[in-house]
Design a protein around this motif. Structure first.
Motif, mmCIF file in Angstrom:
data_model
loop_
_atom_site.group_PDB
_atom_site.id
_atom_site.type_symbol
_atom_site.label_atom_id
_atom_site.label_comp_id
_atom_site.label_asym_id
_atom_site.label_seq_id
_atom_site.Cartn_x
_atom_site.Cartn_y
_atom_site.Cartn_z
ATOM 1 N N ILE A 35 -0.841 7.103 10.307
ATOM 2 C CA ILE A 35 0.370 6.273 10.269
ATOM 3 C C ILE A 35 1.184 6.461 11.542
ATOM 4 O O ILE A 35 1.604 5.485 12.177
ATOM 5 N N LEU A 89 6.108 0.070 7.097
ATOM 6 C CA LEU A 89 6.263 -0.021 5.647
ATOM 7 C C LEU A 89 5.759 -1.369 5.147
ATOM 8 O O LEU A 89 5.035 -1.443 4.150
ATOM 9 N N CYS A 92 2.000 -1.393 5.149
ATOM 10 C CA CYS A 92 1.389 -0.628 4.061
ATOM 11 C C CYS A 92 1.561 -1.325 2.710
ATOM 12 O O CYS A 92 0.784 -1.094 1.788
ATOM 13 N N SER A 175 6.272 4.663 3.509
ATOM 14 C CA SER A 175 5.020 4.160 4.090
ATOM 15 C C SER A 175 3.871 5.104 3.776
ATOM 16 O O SER A 175 2.766 4.669 3.443
#
Length: 183
Positions: A35, A89, A92, A175
């Motif tokens: 991430i 975010l 995801c 996230s």
């Protein structure tokens, strides 16, 4: 906010659609590393954009900065990180690039109108004044006004820095929770 959130909003979704996310998930990397690695290139590109904007505004347009230029740079970099985390975010949470782009566009309009950028927050209806404190752009606009116009020392912007920092941590945390470790 628009460019940063749109860039990252398609990053993970694109990897899923192209099938390259399987390779990343099969690697020994932790999901948090994946991430954050998605944010680094976009952060660097956005930092170059920020430096370019600051140089153009200072040397070409001669925009006066009453406060600390270093403080303006730091708060801008923090805001860039928050905008990238918001895009991450979105990436995801959705399953297609089109949905990611549409959602990031839909979030931009309230961010602009609720931040005090267009209308003062005090002139908004009471029902919208409280939610405007959640919008990261509110804290960034307030800080830049204080730095550019009022020349406020950095210690008086601690609340702005804290709120943007908290929002960054919360967005990255959500996230991480939404990131699917398996396809």
């Amino acid at each position: 906010l628009l460019i940063c959130s749109m860039m990252t909003s398609v990053s993970i979704v694109r990897e899923k659609e192209m099938g390259t996310m399987e390779v990343l998930l099969a690697s020994p990397l932790r999901p948090l590393t994946i991430i954050l690695a998605k944010l680094v290139p976009y952060f660097l590109v956005s930092a170059v954009n920020l430096i370019t904007i600051l140089l153009l505004s200072h040397y070409v347009m001669e925009v006066p900065v009453a406060g600390s230029l270093a403080g303006l740079t730091i708060i801008s970099l923090l805001y860039i990180f928050v905008a990238l985390a918001l895009g991450l975010l979105i990436s995801c949470a959705v399953s297609s690039q089109m949905a990611a782009l549409l959602l990031s566009l839909l979030l931009i309009v309230p961010a602009i109108y609720l931040s005090g950028m267009v209308f003062p927050i005090e002139s908004l209806p009471a029902a919208l004044q409280r939610p405007s404190r959640i919008v990261p752009t509110t804290w960034f606009v307030d800080a830049t006004r204080k730095l550019l116009i009022q020349g406020v020392p950095l210690q008086y912007l601690a609340r702005n820095f804290a709120m943007l920092g908290i929002e960054a941590v919360v967005l990255i945390g959500i996230s991480f929770k939404l990131f699917k470790k398996r396809l």
